[in-house]
Design a protein around this motif. Sequence first.
Motif, PDB file in Angstrom:
ATOM      1  N   PHE A 191      33.224  30.782  41.305  1.00 10.62           N
ATOM      2  CA  PHE A 191      32.841  29.717  40.372  1.00 10.62           C
ATOM      3  C   PHE A 191      31.651  28.969  40.965  1.00 10.62           C
ATOM      4  CE2 PHE A 191      37.486  29.843  39.161  1.00 10.62           C
ATOM      5  CZ  PHE A 191      37.253  30.409  37.920  1.00 10.62           C
ATOM      6  N   GLN A 199      34.874  42.467  34.395  1.00 14.71           N
ATOM      7  CA  GLN A 199      34.900  41.255  35.203  1.00 14.71           C
ATOM      8  C   GLN A 199      35.672  41.493  36.492  1.00 14.71           C
ATOM      9  OE1 GLN A 199      35.808  37.690  32.344  1.00 14.71           O
ATOM     10  NE2 GLN A 199      36.461  39.541  31.292  1.00 14.71           N
ATOM     11  N   ASN A 200      36.194  42.713  36.642  1.00 14.03           N
ATOM     12  CA  ASN A 200      37.050  42.986  37.793  1.00 14.03           C
ATOM     13  C   ASN A 200      36.242  43.423  39.002  1.00 14.03           C
ATOM     14  OD1 ASN A 200      39.052  42.419  36.004  1.00 14.03           O
ATOM     15  ND2 ASN A 200      39.605  44.553  35.606  1.00 14.03           N
ATOM     16  N   SER A 258      41.471  40.649  28.875  1.00 16.95           N
ATOM     17  CA  SER A 258      40.767  39.449  29.336  1.00 16.95           C
ATOM     18  C   SER A 258      41.180  38.258  28.489  1.00 16.95           C
ATOM     19  CB  SER A 258      39.252  39.624  29.243  1.00 16.95           C
ATOM     20  OG  SER A 258      38.599  38.403  29.563  1.00 16.95           O
ATOM     21  N   GLY A 270      39.030  42.800  31.622  1.00 17.31           N
ATOM     22  CA  GLY A 270      39.370  41.690  32.504  1.00 17.31           C
ATOM     23  C   GLY A 270      40.559  42.064  33.369  1.00 17.31           C
ATOM     24  N   PHE A 286      44.581  36.144  36.638  1.00 11.00           N
ATOM     25  CA  PHE A 286      44.404  34.741  36.997  1.00 11.00           C
ATOM     26  C   PHE A 286      45.271  33.834  36.132  1.00 11.00           C
ATOM     27  CE2 PHE A 286      40.678  37.079  38.178  1.00 11.00           C
ATOM     28  CZ  PHE A 286      40.425  36.614  39.454  1.00 11.00           C
ATOM     29  N   ARG A 287      45.161  34.025  34.804  1.00 11.74           N
ATOM     30  CA  ARG A 287      45.759  33.079  33.862  1.00 11.74           C
ATOM     31  C   ARG A 287      47.012  33.600  33.179  1.00 11.74           C
ATOM     32  NH1 ARG A 287      40.589  33.296  34.209  1.00 11.74           N
ATOM     33  NH2 ARG A 287      39.441  31.410  34.758  1.00 11.74           N
ATOM     34  N   ASP A 324      50.610  45.605  25.671  1.00  9.21           N
ATOM     35  CA  ASP A 324      50.202  46.042  27.007  1.00  9.21           C
ATOM     36  C   ASP A 324      49.043  47.040  26.927  1.00  9.21           C
ATOM     37  OD1 ASP A 324      50.269  47.420  29.678  1.00  9.21           O
ATOM     38  OD2 ASP A 324      52.010  46.097  29.904  1.00  9.21           O
ATOM     39  N   VAL A 355      36.195  32.782  30.399  1.00 11.97           N
ATOM     40  CA  VAL A 355      35.230  32.478  31.451  1.00 11.97           C
ATOM     41  C   VAL A 355      33.834  32.920  31.011  1.00 11.97           C
ATOM     42  CG1 VAL A 355      34.555  32.992  33.835  1.00 11.97           C
ATOM     43  CG2 VAL A 355      36.955  32.558  33.275  1.00 11.97           C
ATOM     44  N   THR A 413      46.618  44.654  36.165  1.00 11.28           N
ATOM     45  CA  THR A 413      47.932  44.128  36.570  1.00 11.28           C
ATOM     46  C   THR A 413      48.938  45.269  36.761  1.00 11.28           C
ATOM     47  OG1 THR A 413      48.469  43.689  34.242  1.00 11.28           O
ATOM     48  CG2 THR A 413      47.661  41.832  35.545  1.00 11.28           C
TER      49      THR A 413
HETATM   50  P1  OAD Z   1      42.586  36.252  33.041  1.00 12.61           P
HETATM   51  O1  OAD Z   1      43.677  36.174  34.039  1.00 12.61           O
HETATM   52  O2  OAD Z   1      41.945  35.002  32.609  1.00 12.61           O
HETATM   53  O3  OAD Z   1      43.112  36.992  31.731  1.00 12.61           O
HETATM   54  C1  OAD Z   1      43.837  38.172  31.828  1.00 12.61           C
HETATM   55  C2  OAD Z   1      44.524  38.382  30.485  1.00 12.61           C
HETATM   56  O4  OAD Z   1      45.140  39.651  30.515  1.00 12.61           O
HETATM   57  C3  OAD Z   1      45.604  37.355  30.200  1.00 12.61           C
HETATM   58  O5  OAD Z   1      45.398  36.833  28.900  1.00 12.61           O
HETATM   59  C4  OAD Z   1      46.901  38.169  30.287  1.00 12.61           C
HETATM   60  O6  OAD Z   1      47.874  37.755  29.348  1.00 12.61           O
HETATM   61  C5  OAD Z   1      46.423  39.542  29.948  1.00 12.61           C
HETATM   62  N1  OAD Z   1      47.201  40.627  30.543  1.00 12.61           N
HETATM   63  C6  OAD Z   1      47.720  40.721  31.783  1.00 12.61           C
HETATM   64  N2  OAD Z   1      48.302  41.904  31.989  1.00 12.61           N
HETATM   65  C7  OAD Z   1      48.181  42.592  30.818  1.00 12.61           C
HETATM   66  C8  OAD Z   1      48.584  43.885  30.380  1.00 12.61           C
HETATM   67  N3  OAD Z   1      49.241  44.738  31.183  1.00 12.61           N
HETATM   68  N4  OAD Z   1      48.289  44.251  29.113  1.00 12.61           N
HETATM   69  C9  OAD Z   1      47.622  43.405  28.277  1.00 12.61           C
HETATM   70  N5  OAD Z   1      47.202  42.189  28.647  1.00 12.61           N
HETATM   71  C10 OAD Z   1      47.470  41.778  29.903  1.00 12.61           C
HETATM   72  O7  OAD Z   1      41.530  37.307  33.622  1.00 12.61           O
HETATM   73  P2  OAD Z   1      40.001  37.495  33.165  1.00 12.61           P
HETATM   74  O8  OAD Z   1      39.847  37.278  31.719  1.00 12.61           O
HETATM   75  O9  OAD Z   1      39.553  38.765  33.750  1.00 12.61           O
HETATM   76  O10 OAD Z   1      36.196  35.361  37.682  1.00 12.61           O
HETATM   77  O11 OAD Z   1      39.360  36.297  33.950  1.00 12.61           O
HETATM   78  C11 OAD Z   1      37.988  36.131  33.953  1.00 12.61           C
HETATM   79  C12 OAD Z   1      37.524  35.633  35.276  1.00 12.61           C
HETATM   80  O12 OAD Z   1      38.269  34.470  35.687  1.00 12.61           O
HETATM   81  C13 OAD Z   1      37.760  36.568  36.434  1.00 12.61           C
HETATM   82  O13 OAD Z   1      36.837  37.627  36.480  1.00 12.61           O
HETATM   83  C14 OAD Z   1      37.585  35.678  37.600  1.00 12.61           C
HETATM   84  C15 OAD Z   1      38.361  34.481  37.128  1.00 12.61           C
HETATM   85  O14 OAD Z   1      37.870  33.296  37.580  1.00 12.61           O
HETATM   86  C16 OAD Z   1      35.603  35.270  38.851  1.00 12.61           C
HETATM   87  O15 OAD Z   1      36.205  35.489  39.883  1.00 12.61           O
HETATM   88  C17 OAD Z   1      34.170  34.913  38.766  1.00 12.61           C
END
Ligand code: OAD
Length: 249
Positions: A165, A100-101, A192, A21, A33-34, A234, A196, A26
């Motif tokens: 979405f 998902q990226n 991730s 995800g 996103f979250r 990380d 989602v 990052t």
């Molecule tokens: P999210 O933003 O929901 O989750 C990313 C997760 O990665 C979060 O829990 C962060 O804490 C964690 N994170 C960030 N940087 C990190 C790092 N360096 N090491 C470890 N963990 C880290 O992103 P996704 O799960 O990919 O969909 O979100 C799913 C979908 O939601 C996306 O593909 C997008 C969005 O709506 C669409 O666009 C269809």
Amino acid sequence: EALASAARTIRDADEIVALTGAGVSTASGIPDFRGEDGLWQQYDPADFHVDRFRADPAGYWDQHLDLYDEFFDGDVAPNAAHDALSDLEAAGHLDTLVTQNIDGLHAEAGSDSVVRLHGTAANTVCQSCRERYDVEPILERARDGDVPPTCDECDGTLKPDTVLFGERLPERALMRSQAAARSADVFLAIGSSLTVEPAASLPRTAADRGATLVIVNLDETPLTDRAAHDFRADVTDVVPRLRDAIVGD
Ligand code: OAD
Ligand code: ZN
């Protein structure tokens, strides 16, 4: 310890599937996103709904031009987590990499078995005839005020070839990832939030069928309780260390 034990499980497994995800990118400068500095701090998720695109494609393009300019400005590169996943595949310890990226960084890092569940930011697609165009020249046109950009063939509206979405996922990618999840012995969920659908159902499916679940994520996820190995750290730290423990350095 925990890392060595997870590495052993992966090394001994037959079918290994990973789901990544936004957290894997990052460290490359693309926000998630979250997470703490995620896009939802700055944007309304409704701006990423297909209804918004359909109601106001010009406004959507204007807003998303800013996103492209800020985050895909050419000097985005794969990080240590992308590299480690590519190395694992090359060494025969990763069979399918579902992502998902939309950033293309897994392919850039050399991964071959990438399944793009949410499409790609590298293309645009005509909403009428489904013809696809490279995004770069389309972005040029949009920056010159040609919004929404339209199709050379049929004059339909062009949309980035990413899943919003309210949109269906690409059918083949969804089928491939579900088949991979069903046959996984080890399922790695990396960076991730696992919130989602239907992506989040992949690790659940795998775990239901007896796969060993390994999670690497800064935050807790809805599946954390089911993980045999839970690394709350990380990805650029954990994934390279896993690789080193599995294939040696
Ligand atoms: P999210 O933003 O929901 O989750 C990313 C997760 O990665 C979060 O829990 C962060 O804490 C964690 N994170 C960030 N940087 C990190 C790092 N360096 N090491 C470890 N963990 C880290 O992103 P996704 O799960 O990919 O969909 O979100 C799913 C979908 O939601 C996306 O593909 C997008 C969005 O709506 C669409 O666009 C269809
Ligand atoms: Zn068209």
